[in-house]
Design a protein around this motif. Structure first.
Motif, short mmCIF file in Angstrom:
data_model
loop_
_atom_site.label_atom_id
_atom_site.label_comp_id
_atom_site.label_asym_id
_atom_site.label_seq_id
_atom_site.Cartn_x
_atom_site.Cartn_y
_atom_site.Cartn_z
N THR A 1 10.17 -1.95 -0.66
CA THR A 1 10.79 -0.74 -1.66
C THR A 1 9.22 0.07 -1.52
OG1 THR A 1 10.95 -1.10 -3.84
CG2 THR A 1 13.08 -1.53 -3.33
N ASP A 2 9.36 1.32 -1.10
CA ASP A 2 8.76 2.68 -2.08
C ASP A 2 8.55 2.73 -3.22
OD1 ASP A 2 10.48 4.35 -2.22
OD2 ASP A 2 10.61 5.54 -0.16
N LEU A 3 7.84 3.85 -3.67
CA LEU A 3 7.71 4.58 -4.70
C LEU A 3 8.69 5.16 -5.14
CD1 LEU A 3 4.12 6.35 -4.00
CD2 LEU A 3 4.66 3.71 -5.03
N ASN A 4 10.12 5.65 -4.93
CA ASN A 4 11.02 5.61 -5.39
C ASN A 4 12.10 4.61 -5.98
OD1 ASN A 4 9.87 8.36 -6.17
ND2 ASN A 4 10.63 9.06 -3.49
N LEU B 1 7.04 -3.42 10.10
CA LEU B 1 5.07 -3.29 9.78
C LEU B 1 4.53 -3.56 8.63
CD1 LEU B 1 3.10 -3.00 11.50
CD2 LEU B 1 3.47 0.24 10.45
N ARG B 2 5.75 -3.55 7.89
CA ARG B 2 4.83 -3.44 5.98
C ARG B 2 5.07 -5.64 5.70
NH1 ARG B 2 5.81 -4.36 0.61
NH2 ARG B 2 5.28 -3.48 -0.83
N GLU B 3 5.87 -6.62 6.35
CA GLU B 3 5.44 -7.57 6.43
C GLU B 3 4.26 -8.42 6.78
OE1 GLU B 3 6.74 -9.70 4.16
OE2 GLU B 3 8.12 -8.11 3.57
N GLN B 4 4.33 -7.72 8.17
CA GLN B 4 3.25 -7.94 8.60
C GLN B 4 1.55 -7.76 8.49
OE1 GLN B 4 3.81 -5.80 12.74
NE2 GLN B 4 5.92 -7.51 13.27
N LEU B 5 1.42 -6.32 8.49
CA LEU B 5 0.76 -5.59 7.09
C LEU B 5 0.23 -6.12 5.55
CD1 LEU B 5 0.47 -2.08 7.56
CD2 LEU B 5 -0.39 -3.51 8.61
N LEU B 6 0.80 -7.66 4.23
CA LEU B 6 0.69 -8.01 4.25
C LEU B 6 0.35 -9.53 4.40
CD1 LEU B 6 4.18 -6.70 1.50
CD2 LEU B 6 1.45 -6.34 1.24
N GLY B 7 1.20 -9.68 4.97
CA GLY B 7 0.91 -11.64 5.55
C GLY B 7 -0.93 -11.77 6.26
N ALA B 8 -1.64 -9.67 6.64
CA ALA B 8 -2.45 -10.01 7.36
C ALA B 8 -3.46 -9.97 5.90
CB ALA B 8 -3.01 -8.89 8.30
N LEU C 1 0.35 1.84 2.72
CA LEU C 1 0.35 2.73 4.14
C LEU C 1 1.92 2.99 4.20
CD1 LEU C 1 -3.09 1.60 5.60
CD2 LEU C 1 -2.45 3.24 4.23
N VAL C 2 2.08 1.76 4.84
CA VAL C 2 3.26 1.76 5.15
C VAL C 2 4.48 2.66 3.94
CG1 VAL C 2 5.99 1.10 5.86
CG2 VAL C 2 3.15 -0.22 6.28
N GLU C 3 4.39 2.65 2.62
CA GLU C 3 5.02 3.50 1.25
C GLU C 3 4.90 4.53 2.52
OE1 GLU C 3 3.95 1.92 -1.82
OE2 GLU C 3 5.27 -0.38 -1.66
N ASP C 4 3.82 4.72 1.63
CA ASP C 4 3.51 7.07 2.57
C ASP C 4 3.80 7.25 3.89
OD1 ASP C 4 2.16 6.32 -0.29
OD2 ASP C 4 0.09 6.39 0.71
N VAL C 5 3.73 6.75 5.02
CA VAL C 5 4.73 6.95 5.85
C VAL C 5 6.45 7.02 5.75
CG1 VAL C 5 4.98 6.63 8.40
CG2 VAL C 5 2.72 6.26 7.70
N ASP C 6 6.64 6.11 5.03
CA ASP C 6 8.45 5.87 5.61
C ASP C 6 8.91 7.44 4.04
OD1 ASP C 6 10.77 5.01 5.77
OD2 ASP C 6 10.63 4.18 3.49
N ILE D 1 -3.19 8.08 8.94
CA ILE D 1 -4.44 8.15 8.86
C ILE D 1 -4.83 8.75 7.51
CG2 ILE D 1 -6.08 9.12 9.77
CD1 ILE D 1 -4.72 8.64 12.60
N GLY D 2 -3.59 9.88 6.88
CA GLY D 2 -3.89 10.15 5.70
C GLY D 2 -3.92 10.04 4.69
N SER D 3 -2.95 8.69 4.23
CA SER D 3 -2.72 8.16 3.57
C SER D 3 -3.89 7.56 3.09
CB SER D 3 -1.77 7.24 3.68
OG SER D 3 -1.12 5.88 2.97
N LEU D 4 -4.29 6.49 4.68
CA LEU D 4 -5.07 5.53 4.68
C LEU D 4 -6.44 6.38 3.82
CD1 LEU D 4 -6.72 2.80 5.28
CD2 LEU D 4 -7.70 3.92 7.69
N PHE D 5 -6.37 7.65 4.35
CA PHE D 5 -8.17 8.81 3.45
C PHE D 5 -7.93 8.73 2.40
CE2 PHE D 5 -9.29 9.95 8.02
CZ PHE D 5 -10.03 8.26 8.51
N ARG D 6 -7.06 9.10 1.51
CA ARG D 6 -6.00 9.03 0.25
C ARG D 6 -6.59 7.92 -0.42
NH1 ARG D 6 -2.63 13.24 -0.53
NH2 ARG D 6 -2.45 13.63 -3.12
#
Length: 934
Positions: A6-9, A19-26, A42-47, A240-245
């Motif tokens: 889920t995302d923030l909402n 993609l989120r599962e892959q990043l969490l596995g990494a 990052l994925v939550e912000d994009v979604d 990218i914006g989410s990463l820097f933020r």
């Protein structure tokens, strides 16, 4: 971590779950909880950004990839409302962009501030616009397409300074005044994606094998995205914006400001949608990628409402206008690498040619006001939004597209840089072009790049062509910037200028020059032969007073009190300084009005001084010619002088009031009332402060000498205006200085007033030279005597005498160590009066070497004894007359008498009846003259 994504909402992550599962596995392999939180976020912000009903277009400022993606999206979507992240009060300026040549900057300017610290004035906010930017494409589309509304939703310029963190006043300010045309204005841009986390930036530069942030962005973002489809571009930019933020430290003042900006923009968007009834599906929200990944509660059309209240603006009066900008100004304003904006412009042009894109542009033909589009007879329902698909996974995992070496482009660069280098004095040849070509490919390979970038080419050119010394004004790095696009400089068209700037150009039209050019132009004015050019001369002198140094520079001619040139020559750089002229337009309608306002403001400022007010009076006479305004400034000068409690500006006051008195005495039948009041107020003021100034260690000798110069030099005028001479005598008698220089100054003043005979002053000086304990400090006494030449110029011969005696009497063992101190003392304390002393010495000493052998100093010549038989009856007065018969003859002749001195030396007192009668009738005059001459 195996539960629903889920995302923030609390909404399912949808297409980005894999993609989120892959990043969490990494992240698990790293074994770090914060890493998992960041990668998942990052994925939550994009979604979250992509599922927002109002389409968000993330951009980076001056980014070719953002601009090309904007063109494609605008032509595909055709939105009816464009929300733009730009200060909302700058909206009226956008309609004038069609009169400008980009790059230009939107400016908000304020000199009269209310609600901000006074030391901040003047306040200035700029927002630069270039053609290779997504926001310009959006602006051009909205202004040239009927039925499209452009709404600026960012905080106003007043809120920019309201929210500016205290202690960070220099944020966004340029340093190089030559290149930073924006000066010290606060910069506002769309899509600032430079990471504010210093360690992150350093890490990216190190592992990216690049030198600065601009090169990293071009290599790893611009080039991969410039030809990407819209969905890929959008998702990558939000990522990218989410990463820097998320990597930026929380709780900083900048974080608070950025979040308040996001709340402000979403509040304005919801207000506009509610008032206009626009369909969100027909709208496009253009903002920086940093803000597209916002996590504030007010984010989105369904975000929290009522929790954020926009504060009212202050009472500061803001003025708005367009100013010229340049690539180098933008780079200096926002800390970009030199040449990066020019390289971005070159990349933009290449992308347009390669993709066959037609950009949106503002032009003269599109300057007409758009009429609202007529509603369609049968409105078509909006097409449902395309489902969001995961493009990030493919972009992040796929190998870079094969993009080999563009040999033709690189060869052209190498040939052109050698040609430019040769033109600028370098001994370059075809061999250098081959070396640059091979070195560029080599550097690209070392840095892991498929093809040389403009930065690789620049490094290669510097390596192969740059020598030990630069033969001309430009080095190879600068020549590469010129080759790749140059420092393009924009201009503001005549119709977009404020009334003052247009008035300046109109009034200088008789010069016959194209003043909008950025070159320095020479103007020759023969004011006798062409009297119609005198208004141009008057305007140029005012502009010289108001504009920065070098904008309007006189080569021949001057303007001072009592002087008017018959011929003048000027170097004019009006085009280069158009920004300064535009800013003058924020203060008034004409330059005369601006100068009057500035002079009035300067004399009423809290730090205003009498000397500054006198300077304003002089400027008013020279440039404005308004007697009423000059008298107003003069009256203010009298008030300031009477209120001063120090005499630090006494030398400046004396110099300026003398010049003004001379001017009025030469041009008018009587002095203005304020001049008379200034003299009388100054006489009483300096008499009151004189005893304290003599004893105060913080008051210099020069200041005391200037006070005495005012009192003694203007005493006759002051007495005629009702002042009392007794006040000056009492002030001098109450003065008891202790420092040697001020003691000498007091002796000189007493001699000038007749309180100390000249013979007594000479005796005191001789005693100083004869006292071995005083000799080391004698230069200080001498500096006081030299300063005394200001109030008592008649003492110049005595100072020459005393200095000559010192050189004659002091032994070499004392004199040689004493000389350096004498020279430094005179240089520090009496430098301006030394020329007077030198001229007096030139009149005293012989002019030729032959005459020097027989020359006898006047102070060493024996006095001729008075003839005893020629002594008339009258005691000392009679002796005086007998010793100086010529003076008595002159006085007798002046009174109409015929003196009859006997031819023999045995004259009796009764031999000159007319002279004896004169002495008998006027004994007090002879006694006073004898006492004065000792």
């Amino acid at each position: 971590m195996s539960g629903p994504v889920t995302d923030l909402n609390g909404v399912a992550a949808g297409p980005f779950g894999e993609l989120r599962e892959q990043l969490l596995g990494a992240a698990e392999r790293f074994g770090s909880g914060p890493v998992a939180e960041i990668l998942g976020g990052l994925v939550e912000d994009v979604d979250r950004a992509l599922r927002e009903p109002l389409e968000i277009f993330p951009v980076c400022h001056h980014s070719p990839s953002s601009a090309t993606a904007m063109i494609r999206r605008l032509r595909d979507k055709r939105p009816k409302v464009v929300y733009l992240e730009l200060c909302e009060d700058l909206r009226p300026l956008l309609d004038e962009l069609h009169n400008c040549t980009l790059p230009v900057a939107l400016q908000s300017f304020a000199t009269d501030i209310d609600g901000f610290p006074a030391e901040w004035a003047p306040l200035s906010v700029i927002a630069p616009i270039t053609e290779a930017s997504a926001e310009y494409q959006a602006i051009s589309y909205a202004l040239t397409t009927p039925g499209v509304e452009l709404v600026l939703v960012d905080r106003s310029t007043d809120h920019v300074f309201q929210w500016e963190p205290r202690g960070d006043d220099d944020a966004g300010k340029g340093e190089d005044e030559e290149t930073a045309l924006h000066g010290d204005a606060v910069g506002v841009e769309i899509g600032d994606l430079r990471p504010r986390f210093a360690e992150l930036e350093e890490h990216l530069l190190h592992h990216g094998k690049v030198r600065h942030w601009s090169e990293w962005w071009d290599q790893y973002v611009e080039q991969p995205l410039v030809d990407a489809d819209y969905d890929t571009y959008r998702q990558v930019m939000v990522l990218i914006g989410s990463l820097f933020r998320r990597l930026r430290p929380e709780g900083s003042a900048r974080t608070t400001v950025d979040e308040d900006r996001e709340r402000y923009m979403w509040t304005r968007i919801r207000e506009h949608l509610a008032s206009s009834g626009a369909d969100p599906a027909d709208c496009l929200y253009v903002c920086g990628a940093f803000h597209a990944a916002s996590r504030v509660a007010e984010f989105g059309l369904h975000g929290a409402t009522g929790s954020f209240e926009i504060s009212p603006r202050t009472a500061t009066r803001w003025q708005y206008g367009l100013i010229p900008s340049s690539h180098s100004a933008i780079e200096a304003q926002f800390g970009l690498a030199p040449g990066s904006v020019s390289i971005a412009a070159a990349t933009w042009s290449k992308a347009l040619r390669r993709g066959g894109l037609k950009p949106f542009r503002l032009g003269g033909a599109q300057a007409v006001k758009k009429k609202p589009a007529k509603p369609a007879k049968a409105a078509q329902p909006p097409a449902p939004p395309a489902p969001v698909t995961d493009r990030l996974s493919g972009f992040l995992t796929a190998a870079p597209a094969s993009d080999g070496l563009d040999e033709q482009e690189l060869l052209g660069w190498c040939v052109d840089i050698v040609r430019l280098a040769r033109k600028n004095g370098y001994a370059s040849s075809t061999a250098d072009a081959i070396a640059v070509y091979e070195t560029s490919i080599l550097l690209a390979g070392i840095r892991g790049r498929r093809r040389p970038t403009p930065y690789d080419f620049q490094d290669a050119a510097i390596t192969c062509i740059e020598k030990d010394a630069v033969p001309g004004r430009r080095d190879i790095a600068r020549l590469c910037e010129i080759l790749l696009g140059g420092d393009r400089v924009g201009s503001v068209g005549y119709d977009a200028l404020p009334p003052l700037a247009r008035d300046v150009l109109d009034r200088l039209a008789p010069l016959g020059l194209d003043l909008e050019k950025r070159t320095i132009q020479r103007a020759l004015l023969d004011l006798d032969a062409d009297p119609h050019l005198r208004p141009c001369s008057d305007l140029l002198w005012i502009l010289r007073r108001l504009l920065p140094h070098g904008a309007v520079q006189p080569i021949m001619g001057s303007r001072r009190l009592g002087e008017r040139s018959i011929q003048e020559s000027w170097d004019l750089a009006i085009g280069r300084n158009m920004r300064s002229i535009v800013e003058l337009g924020y203060e008034g309608v004409t330059v005369e009005q601006v100068l009057e306002q500035r002079l009035r403001k300067s004399v009423h400022a809290p730090q205003a001084t009498a000397a500054g007010a006198l300077a304003a009076v002089e400027d008013s006479i020279l440039y404005l010619g308004s007697r009423r305004f000059t008298d107003e400034l003069g009256a203010r000068a009298v008030e300031l002088l009477a209120a001063e409690r120090t005499v630090d500006d006494a030398p400046e006051v004396l110099r300026r009031i003398r010049r003004l008195l001379t001017h009025y005495q030469a041009t008018e039948p009587e002095l203005p009332a304020w001049c008379q009041a200034f003299v009388t107020a100054g006489y009483a003021h300096y008499c009151t402060l004189l005893p304290t100034a003599f004893t105060d260690d913080d008051t210099g000798v020069r200041q005391v000498a200037a006070m005495l110069g005012f009192l003694l030099g203007m005493e006759s005028l002051a007495l005629s205006l009702g002042c009392d001479h007794t006040q000056l005598e009492l002030a001098v008698q109450q003065s008891h200085p202790e420092t040697p220089a001020k003691v000498a100054l007091l002796w000189a003043a007493q001699t000038q007033l007749g309180l100390l005979p000249l013979s007594e002053l000479r005796r005191r000086c001789d005693e100083l030279l004869d006292n071995p304990l005083v000799v080391p400090s004698f230069p200080l006494y001498l500096s006081g005597f030299v300063q005394a030449l200001e109030p008592a110029p008649a003492l110049a011969s005595l100072v020459v005498e005393v200095l000559s005696k010192a050189f004659a009497r002091l032994p070499d063992a004392v004199l040689l160590p004493w000389l350096p101190k004498l020279i430094t003392t005179l240089k520090d304390h009496a430098a301006e009066m030394v020329p007077v002393l030198v001229r007096e010495a030139g009149r005293t000493f012989p002019a030729t070497l032959a005459a020097l052998d027989s020359w006898v100093p006047p102070w060493s010549a024996p006095e001729a004894p008075a003839p005893s038989a020629a002594v008339p009856d009258g005691g000392p007065a009679g002796e005086l007359l007998a010793a100086h018969p010529a003076a008595c003859d002159a006085v007798a002749a002046l009174l109409g008498l015929a003196p009859d001195w006997p031819a023999t030396a045995t004259t009796t007192p009764g031999a000159a009846p007319e002279v004896s009668a004169l002495l008998t009738e006027h004994p007090a005059t002879a006694d006073a003259l004898a006492a004065l001459l000792s």
